[in-house]
Design a protein around this motif. Structure first.
Motif, mmCIF file in Angstrom:
data_model
loop_
_atom_site.group_PDB
_atom_site.id
_atom_site.type_symbol
_atom_site.label_atom_id
_atom_site.label_comp_id
_atom_site.label_asym_id
_atom_site.label_seq_id
_atom_site.Cartn_x
_atom_site.Cartn_y
_atom_site.Cartn_z
ATOM 1 N N ASN A 28 0.867 -1.170 0.000
ATOM 2 C CA ASN A 28 0.000 0.000 0.000
ATOM 3 C C ASN A 28 0.910 1.228 0.000
ATOM 4 O O ASN A 28 1.722 1.401 0.921
ATOM 5 N N GLU A 75 -6.357 -7.970 0.418
ATOM 6 C CA GLU A 75 -5.588 -7.082 1.290
ATOM 7 C C GLU A 75 -5.072 -7.885 2.482
ATOM 8 O O GLU A 75 -5.640 -8.918 2.840
ATOM 9 N N PHE A 106 -1.471 -5.147 -0.698
ATOM 10 C CA PHE A 106 -2.539 -5.452 -1.650
ATOM 11 C C PHE A 106 -2.057 -6.575 -2.567
ATOM 12 O O PHE A 106 -0.848 -6.734 -2.807
#
Length: 263
Positions: free
Chosen positions: A168, A239, A255
């Motif tokens: 992320n 996630e 992710f």
């Protein structure tokens, strides 16, 4: 604040060779027992964090499937997939990371090929060579992603799948020392972030160590939009929290995407 000359491939090759020597978590090979279980059909591999990848993201039967483990050295995913029946090629920028895969293959009698190189250049492989590209969290070590996605698309066969794990980008907003040492989330960096542009070589050496890998954040446009621009169709998303980062209590740090090359 950018260095005059920084070669991320050369720097990160040496950095990851050192990580292997120091016993980095992502450089510790799987055990012979793990390989034996995989041969019996009992296996899992990690794409993001420490969570096993969804088995539905991979072919039900890996026997005879050509799999490229991209920037995935360390003796972890490649040997397990080979034990499960796949024809595996492990491609990585670090000779010592590849050495971990070679060690497991020799120890456990696995057929597994290793190739040294930059993930942005897969010219060692012909068009439509692989059924699966497995690319765990590693593209933070290159400054640009478009070549990675173009090459993945080229080397996959029609109908082939690309599994990608990535950070992320919001993780890079925070002050590194405050986060690691005190668990404080203090926003100091503008995105996209780069070790090279944010700090001088001297500052990097003080904050991270002179031999630490260089890291680059990437926008979701470059990560997800880049795959779409290369021609992929996204069919899955997941996630996961970071295993040790203090920001994990507030957001997903990793992710993962599943993409298909149209047939």
């Amino acid at each position: 604040m950018q260095d005059i000359v920084v070669d991320p491939v050369a720097h990160n090759r040496a950095a990851w060779d050192k990580c292997v020597q120091e016993g980095n978590e992502w450089s510790r090979p799987v055990s012979a027992e793990d390989v034996a279980r995989a041969r019996m059909g009992d296996w899992s591999i990690v794409l993001i964090g420490r969570e096993p990848v969804d088995r539905s993201w991979l072919p039900t039967d890996l026997t005879g499937k050509d799999v490229l483990c991209l920037a995935s050295g360390g003796g972890q995913q490649g040997p397990i997939l080979a034990a499960a029946g796949a024809r595996v090629t492990v491609f990585d920028n670090s000779p010592r990371q590849l050495g971990q895969d070679q060690m497991v293959a020799a120890r456990d009698g696995l057929e597994l090929r290793t190739v040294l190189g930059d993930m942005r250049d897969l010219s060692a492989f012909g068009d439509a060579t692989f059924d699966v590209v497995f690319h765990p969290v590693s593209n933070l070590f290159v400054p640009d992603l478009a070549p990675v996605w173009r090459e993945c698309y080229r080397v996959l066969r029609p109908g082939g799948t690309l599994l990608v794990g990535f950070l992320n980008p919001d993780v890079y907003l925070f002050d590194h020392e405050a986060l690691d040492e005190r668990g404080e989330l203090i926003v100091v960096h503008k995105l996209p972030y780069s070790d090279v542009t944010q700090y001088s070589a001297e500052e990097r050496a003080t904050k991270f160590g002179a031999d630490a890998p260089l890291e680059y954040s990437h926008t979701l446009t470059d990560q997800i939009g880049g795959q779409l621009a290369a021609g992929f169709v996204l069919t899955g998303f997941a996630e996961a929290p970071h295993q040790s980062n203090a920001s994990a209590q507030y957001m997903s740090n990793y992710f993962a995407t599943l993409a298909v090359k149209p047939g």
